[in-house]
Design a protein around this motif. Sequence first.
Motif, PDB file in Angstrom:
ATOM      1  N   GLY A 258       0.857  -1.402  -0.094  1.00 45.87           N
ATOM      2  CA  GLY A 258      -0.173  -0.236  -0.313  1.00 45.87           C
ATOM      3  C   GLY A 258       0.380   0.975   0.086  1.00 45.87           C
ATOM      4  N   LEU A 259       1.907   1.321   1.074  1.00 48.15           N
ATOM      5  CA  LEU A 259       3.010   2.518   0.775  1.00 48.15           C
ATOM      6  C   LEU A 259       3.852   2.716  -0.862  1.00 48.15           C
ATOM      7  N   MET A 260       3.570   1.763  -1.310  1.00 45.83           N
ATOM      8  CA  MET A 260       5.078   1.996  -2.116  1.00 45.83           C
ATOM      9  C   MET A 260       4.122   1.934  -3.680  1.00 45.83           C
ATOM     10  N   HIS A 261       2.619   1.360  -3.202  1.00 44.51           N
ATOM     11  CA  HIS A 261       1.446   2.714  -4.466  1.00 44.51           C
ATOM     12  C   HIS A 261       0.946   3.773  -4.323  1.00 44.51           C
ATOM     13  N   GLU A 262       0.976   4.161  -2.685  1.00 47.84           N
ATOM     14  CA  GLU A 262       1.181   5.178  -2.575  1.00 47.84           C
ATOM     15  C   GLU A 262       2.193   6.625  -3.045  1.00 47.84           C
ATOM     16  N   VAL A 263       3.158   5.691  -3.527  1.00 45.74           N
ATOM     17  CA  VAL A 263       4.326   6.152  -4.058  1.00 45.74           C
ATOM     18  C   VAL A 263       4.070   6.514  -5.598  1.00 45.74           C
ATOM     19  N   ILE A 264       3.896   5.259  -6.163  1.00 43.90           N
ATOM     20  CA  ILE A 264       3.971   4.963  -7.178  1.00 43.90           C
ATOM     21  C   ILE A 264       2.075   6.249  -7.972  1.00 43.90           C
ATOM     22  N   GLU A 276      -5.775   5.957   0.777  1.00 44.10           N
ATOM     23  CA  GLU A 276      -6.765   5.373   1.005  1.00 44.10           C
ATOM     24  C   GLU A 276      -6.470   4.303   0.418  1.00 44.10           C
ATOM     25  N   ILE A 277      -5.539   4.912  -0.612  1.00 51.05           N
ATOM     26  CA  ILE A 277      -4.971   3.591  -1.071  1.00 51.05           C
ATOM     27  C   ILE A 277      -4.282   2.240  -0.300  1.00 51.05           C
ATOM     28  N   THR A 278      -3.471   2.700   0.827  1.00 52.50           N
ATOM     29  CA  THR A 278      -2.824   2.254   2.101  1.00 52.50           C
ATOM     30  C   THR A 278      -4.210   1.592   2.874  1.00 52.50           C
ATOM     31  N   LEU A 279      -4.920   1.827   3.130  1.00 52.36           N
ATOM     32  CA  LEU A 279      -6.282   1.265   4.165  1.00 52.36           C
ATOM     33  C   LEU A 279      -6.654   0.215   3.032  1.00 52.36           C
ATOM     34  N   PHE A 280      -6.692   0.586   1.601  1.00 51.58           N
ATOM     35  CA  PHE A 280      -7.136  -0.383   0.662  1.00 51.58           C
ATOM     36  C   PHE A 280      -6.692  -1.821   0.701  1.00 51.58           C
ATOM     37  N   PHE A 281      -4.967  -2.269   0.671  1.00 52.40           N
ATOM     38  CA  PHE A 281      -4.304  -2.629   0.428  1.00 52.40           C
ATOM     39  C   PHE A 281      -4.568  -3.456   1.940  1.00 52.40           C
ATOM     40  N   LEU A 283      -6.695  -2.999   4.384  1.00 52.37           N
ATOM     41  CA  LEU A 283      -8.231  -3.997   4.849  1.00 52.37           C
ATOM     42  C   LEU A 283      -7.989  -5.292   3.848  1.00 52.37           C
ATOM     43  N   HIS A 284      -7.190  -5.053   2.649  1.00 47.60           N
ATOM     44  CA  HIS A 284      -7.507  -6.750   1.778  1.00 47.60           C
ATOM     45  C   HIS A 284      -5.978  -7.907   2.161  1.00 47.60           C
ATOM     46  N   GLY A 285      -5.505  -7.261   3.393  1.00 49.73           N
ATOM     47  CA  GLY A 285      -4.003  -8.083   4.036  1.00 49.73           C
ATOM     48  C   GLY A 285      -5.086  -8.446   5.127  1.00 49.73           C
ATOM     49  N   VAL A 286      -5.024  -7.887   6.010  1.00 47.76           N
ATOM     50  CA  VAL A 286      -6.546  -8.640   6.885  1.00 47.76           C
ATOM     51  C   VAL A 286      -7.314  -9.418   6.233  1.00 47.76           C
ATOM     52  N   CYS A 287      -8.407  -9.201   5.371  1.00 47.68           N
ATOM     53  CA  CYS A 287      -8.785 -10.015   4.957  1.00 47.68           C
ATOM     54  C   CYS A 287      -7.677 -11.493   4.545  1.00 47.68           C
ATOM     55  N   LEU A 288      -7.423 -11.357   3.357  1.00 46.00           N
ATOM     56  CA  LEU A 288      -6.620 -12.456   3.349  1.00 46.00           C
ATOM     57  C   LEU A 288      -5.791 -12.797   4.832  1.00 46.00           C
ATOM     58  N   ALA A 289      -5.259 -12.886   5.551  1.00 44.12           N
ATOM     59  CA  ALA A 289      -4.892 -12.922   6.401  1.00 44.12           C
ATOM     60  C   ALA A 289      -6.253 -13.904   7.819  1.00 44.12           C
ATOM     61  N   ALA A 290      -7.296 -13.446   7.316  1.00 45.89           N
ATOM     62  CA  ALA A 290      -9.173 -14.347   7.488  1.00 45.89           C
ATOM     63  C   ALA A 290      -9.119 -14.779   7.310  1.00 45.89           C
ATOM     64  N   MET A 318     -13.923  -5.647  -6.012  1.00 50.51           N
ATOM     65  CA  MET A 318     -14.534  -4.288  -6.575  1.00 50.51           C
ATOM     66  C   MET A 318     -14.772  -3.759  -6.110  1.00 50.51           C
ATOM     67  N   VAL A 319     -16.125  -4.023  -4.538  1.00 51.23           N
ATOM     68  CA  VAL A 319     -16.256  -3.232  -4.582  1.00 51.23           C
ATOM     69  C   VAL A 319     -15.878  -2.345  -3.047  1.00 51.23           C
ATOM     70  N   THR A 320     -14.070  -2.932  -2.825  1.00 50.66           N
ATOM     71  CA  THR A 320     -13.283  -2.293  -2.300  1.00 50.66           C
ATOM     72  C   THR A 320     -12.810  -0.986  -2.874  1.00 50.66           C
ATOM     73  N   ALA A 321     -12.303  -1.829  -3.728  1.00 49.45           N
ATOM     74  CA  ALA A 321     -11.564  -0.106  -5.459  1.00 49.45           C
ATOM     75  C   ALA A 321     -12.507   0.402  -5.581  1.00 49.45           C
ATOM     76  N   PHE A 322     -13.677   0.349  -6.205  1.00 49.67           N
ATOM     77  CA  PHE A 322     -14.676   1.648  -5.517  1.00 49.67           C
ATOM     78  C   PHE A 322     -14.777   2.215  -5.149  1.00 49.67           C
ATOM     79  N   TRP A 323     -14.638   1.595  -3.625  1.00 49.72           N
ATOM     80  CA  TRP A 323     -14.473   2.465  -2.517  1.00 49.72           C
ATOM     81  C   TRP A 323     -13.133   3.087  -1.998  1.00 49.72           C
ATOM     82  N   LEU A 324     -12.161   2.730  -2.003  1.00 47.26           N
ATOM     83  CA  LEU A 324     -10.475   3.039  -1.585  1.00 47.26           C
ATOM     84  C   LEU A 324      -9.853   3.294  -2.428  1.00 47.26           C
ATOM     85  N   PHE A 325     -10.025   2.711  -4.182  1.00 48.43           N
ATOM     86  CA  PHE A 325      -8.872   2.770  -5.064  1.00 48.43           C
ATOM     87  C   PHE A 325      -8.672   3.205  -5.646  1.00 48.43           C
TER      88      PHE A 325
END
Length: 372
Positions: A258-264, A276-281, A283-290, A318-325
Amino acid sequence: MIPQIIKVLKYWSEGEITNFIKVWTLVFASLCFCFFAAKHVPKGLSRLLIIIPVIILNLILPLSLHSMHLGGSSAFFLAWLANFKLIMFAFGEGPLSDPSISLPRFAALACLPIKSHLITPSQDKVIPSKHGLKSLWNYAAKVLLICLFLKMYDYSDLIHPKFTWVLYSFHIYFGLEVILAVVGGLAKTLTGIELEPQFDEPYLSASLHEFWGRRWNIMVTRILHPTVYKPVLQLSTPITGRKWAPLPAMVGSFLVSGLMHEVIFFYLGRRGGSGEITLFFVLHGVCLAAEVAVKKVVNGRWRLTKSISGPLTIGWVMVTAFWLFFPEFLRCNAIPRAFDEYAAIGGFVKDISDVLVFKSFDNVTRFSVVEG
């Protein structure tokens, strides 16, 4: 004929393309320095200190480029891929640490998402790589779909905004894959090294683990594994135990991503990120871990069918991308800028074709002005 074509090329090479050439000339020169310096400086902190100026240079150079395609791809290759590989190289790890590697191959491996093995003529003809570039028809179909999307954007006032965002997501995916295919073709032709595939039909994913681990941005996954995932895994194992240590390692990898995407996105928009980009990633990291934790607990006793898990996975992405990405993506004015670049490419192709017809770039220019 040839002088007129050269005149067209000189006309179109002003500005961004000239800066692009200068940037990559400096990149190659800096990589030559790393290549030869490493032969005299042992791996470890001393080599890292020698390489740090090159890492800083790779962060500065993309600021000279302002286009979505040349600037965005250069930022990804230099600020992320090259720098992470150089950090591994400083400690004797990664693909750049092969002592038998040549300078051209070193430079290609440092900057591009390519495999570390050479493609021999016999392998290229007899045993094509299952995971290499796809067929020409596959990329041609995706180029046609991009053209279709561009035409559909003209009627965006008649299309629901959320459906337009769906088109954006496919546009980004197809565009990245086509750009990387062009880079891969050049790399394979010039150096005999095959491009690492970045995508493997991610819309077919049946889980977040499959989407992020095996189908989307595969090179990023592979570069984060040795640089972030493994160190966090080693630190977490004494605390959480071997069974659960991968979970914080996954979240840590997504945080860095997420931090590197913020840089890009900073390079693309020249503006500070919203987070928001960092939050997106994350969030997906937490969901993947779950998801992984649930699978460990269930241990195969219960599993969703792919017909259910597939739509749920893609729907959540898609939903999280619409929201945060996508909001951050649109704040960069990415679509209008991409249109301008497509128009510039069209103008270049038109000038070349007109030179072939009228035999003179001067006549082409006058003809265009008169007709306008």
